[in-house]
Design a protein around this motif. Structure first.
Motif, short mmCIF file in Angstrom:
data_model
loop_
_atom_site.label_atom_id
_atom_site.label_comp_id
_atom_site.label_asym_id
_atom_site.label_seq_id
_atom_site.Cartn_x
_atom_site.Cartn_y
_atom_site.Cartn_z
N ASN A 187 3.53 -6.12 -7.43
CA ASN A 187 2.61 -5.05 -7.08
C ASN A 187 3.27 -3.83 -6.45
O ASN A 187 2.66 -2.76 -6.37
CB ASN A 187 1.51 -5.56 -6.15
N VAL A 188 4.51 -3.97 -5.97
CA VAL A 188 5.17 -2.81 -5.36
C VAL A 188 6.06 -2.08 -6.36
O VAL A 188 6.56 -0.98 -6.07
CB VAL A 188 6.02 -3.22 -4.14
N MET A 189 6.25 -2.67 -7.53
CA MET A 189 7.27 -2.15 -8.44
C MET A 189 6.93 -0.77 -9.01
O MET A 189 7.82 0.07 -9.19
CB MET A 189 7.53 -3.15 -9.56
N PHE A 190 5.68 -0.51 -9.32
CA PHE A 190 5.32 0.80 -9.91
C PHE A 190 5.70 1.93 -8.97
O PHE A 190 6.37 2.88 -9.35
CB PHE A 190 3.83 0.83 -10.23
N SER A 191 5.27 1.82 -7.70
CA SER A 191 5.55 2.88 -6.74
C SER A 191 7.04 2.99 -6.43
O SER A 191 7.59 4.09 -6.35
CB SER A 191 4.78 2.62 -5.43
N LEU A 192 7.70 1.84 -6.26
CA LEU A 192 9.12 1.87 -5.91
C LEU A 192 9.96 2.44 -7.05
O LEU A 192 10.86 3.26 -6.84
CB LEU A 192 9.62 0.47 -5.54
N LYS A 193 9.66 1.99 -8.26
CA LYS A 193 10.42 2.49 -9.41
C LYS A 193 10.27 4.01 -9.54
O LYS A 193 11.25 4.73 -9.75
CB LYS A 193 9.94 1.80 -10.69
N ASN A 194 9.04 4.51 -9.38
CA ASN A 194 8.81 5.95 -9.48
C ASN A 194 9.49 6.71 -8.35
O ASN A 194 9.96 7.84 -8.54
CB ASN A 194 7.31 6.25 -9.49
N SER A 195 9.57 6.09 -7.18
CA SER A 195 10.24 6.76 -6.06
C SER A 195 11.74 6.92 -6.33
O SER A 195 12.33 7.94 -5.99
CB SER A 195 10.01 5.97 -4.76
N ILE A 196 12.33 5.91 -6.96
CA ILE A 196 13.76 5.97 -7.29
C ILE A 196 14.02 7.07 -8.32
O ILE A 196 14.97 7.85 -8.21
CB ILE A 196 14.25 4.61 -7.80
N ILE A 197 13.15 7.12 -9.32
CA ILE A 197 13.30 8.14 -10.36
C ILE A 197 13.16 9.54 -9.78
O ILE A 197 13.95 10.45 -10.05
CB ILE A 197 12.27 7.91 -11.48
N ARG A 198 12.13 9.72 -8.93
CA ARG A 198 11.81 11.05 -8.41
C ARG A 198 12.77 11.50 -7.32
O ARG A 198 13.22 12.65 -7.32
CB ARG A 198 10.38 11.06 -7.88
N TYR A 199 13.09 10.62 -6.39
CA TYR A 199 13.86 11.04 -5.21
C TYR A 199 15.36 10.82 -5.35
O TYR A 199 16.14 11.51 -4.70
CB TYR A 199 13.33 10.32 -3.96
N LEU A 200 15.76 9.86 -6.17
CA LEU A 200 17.18 9.60 -6.35
C LEU A 200 17.69 10.08 -7.71
O LEU A 200 18.90 10.14 -7.94
CB LEU A 200 17.49 8.11 -6.18
N GLY A 201 16.76 10.39 -8.59
CA GLY A 201 17.14 10.89 -9.91
C GLY A 201 17.81 9.85 -10.79
O GLY A 201 18.61 10.19 -11.67
N ALA B 270 0.80 -1.22 0.00
CA ALA B 270 0.00 0.00 0.00
C ALA B 270 0.84 1.27 0.00
O ALA B 270 0.31 2.37 -0.04
CB ALA B 270 -0.93 0.00 1.22
N ARG B 271 2.16 1.16 0.07
CA ARG B 271 3.00 2.36 0.10
C ARG B 271 2.94 3.11 -1.23
O ARG B 271 2.90 2.52 -2.30
CB ARG B 271 4.45 2.00 0.40
#
Length: 259
Positions: free
Chosen positions: A68-82, A33-34
């Protein structure tokens, strides 16, 4: 530095690699759910709390068995880690042949563990990962992943006993001093789990060596691997960061081919 992320059914484990060594690791529960912001903020906070500057992270590589966690995690890496993360199973070359009925169905963690085991310790070898499930993954002397076994993890076994039997409590997983010390319910459950699991491991390793030879190297990893490895001479060594080392090897191979 390379950030390696291993997404399992129970935990997400992050490792920071420098010169092929894990210099920092962090574990969080796998919650589907994250949001991407929650993942991103958590990762940034953990890095900062350990004195790590986000700018020092050169790349990110991920292996996951939880789609199911990959969409959110992948976007977090792109957004927060660049960074655009490398993802095992999405076109990356792993360096070993997958000789199974359906190579695409083999879990990414099993492939990564086998890559690490073969490249670091040679073949034939077996990587035993004591996670939510326990996986026994075999790579032959040619560097071919030829399959293995999947069994319920020791933690799952403990949970099922307490959930399905009204008079059995939740227990800590540890070995009694002796099989003769199991004189109460808790000790009996602990002894049954640990001694029973040691027996399982030893029998499976024995049968694998009968098939591929006694020169097979047996490597354990995973949260509960040290408990079992310390109680049997059938496991040659325990490598806590086997998966992260495998991710580093796969990253290096693909990065080199890009240059």
């Amino acid at each position: 530095m390379l950030l390696t992320i291993d997404i399992g059914n129970t935990h997400i484990v992050l490792g920071l690699m420098k010169k092929d060594q894990v210099i920092w690791s962090f574990r969080m529960t796998t919650q589907q759910a994250r949001t991407s912001d929650e993942y991103g903020v958590t990762i940034i906070q953990m890095l900062h709390s350990n004195g790590i500057d986000v700018k020092d992270i050169e790349d990110v590589i991920v292996c996951s068995v939880v789609p199911n966690v990959m969409f959110s995690l992948k976007n977090s890496i792109i957004r927060y880690l660049g960074k655009m993360p490398y993802i095992v199973g999405e076109g990356l070359k792993v360096g070993i042949a997958i000789r199974t009925d359906n190579p695409r169905a083999v879990g990414a963690d099993r492939i990564v563990n086998s890559v690490a085991a073969f490249n670091i310790y040679g073949g034939p070898c077996m990587a035993i990962d004591f996670g939510t499930s326990t996986t026994y993954d075999i790579t032959n002397e040619k560097g071919e992943f030829i399959g293995g076994l999947i069994t319920p993890g020791i933690g799952i076994s403990a949970e099922v006993m307490s959930q399905r039997a009204a008079q059995l409590p939740v227990i800590e997983i540890k070995k009694p001093k002796s099989i003769l010390d199991c004189k109460n319910t808790v000790a009996s459950m602990q002894g049954g789990l640990v001694y029973g699991y040691i027996g399982q491991v030893e029998y499976i390793v024995k049968k694998a060596k009968e098939a591929l030879g006694n020169n097979m190297t047996i490597i354990s990893t995973g949260g509960l691997g040290r408990i079992i490895q310390s109680e049997t001479d059938m496991i040659d060594l325990h490598d806590k960061y086997l998966t992260h080392k495998g991710l580093q090897i796969i990253y290096d191979k693909n990065k080199k081919e890009e240059l």
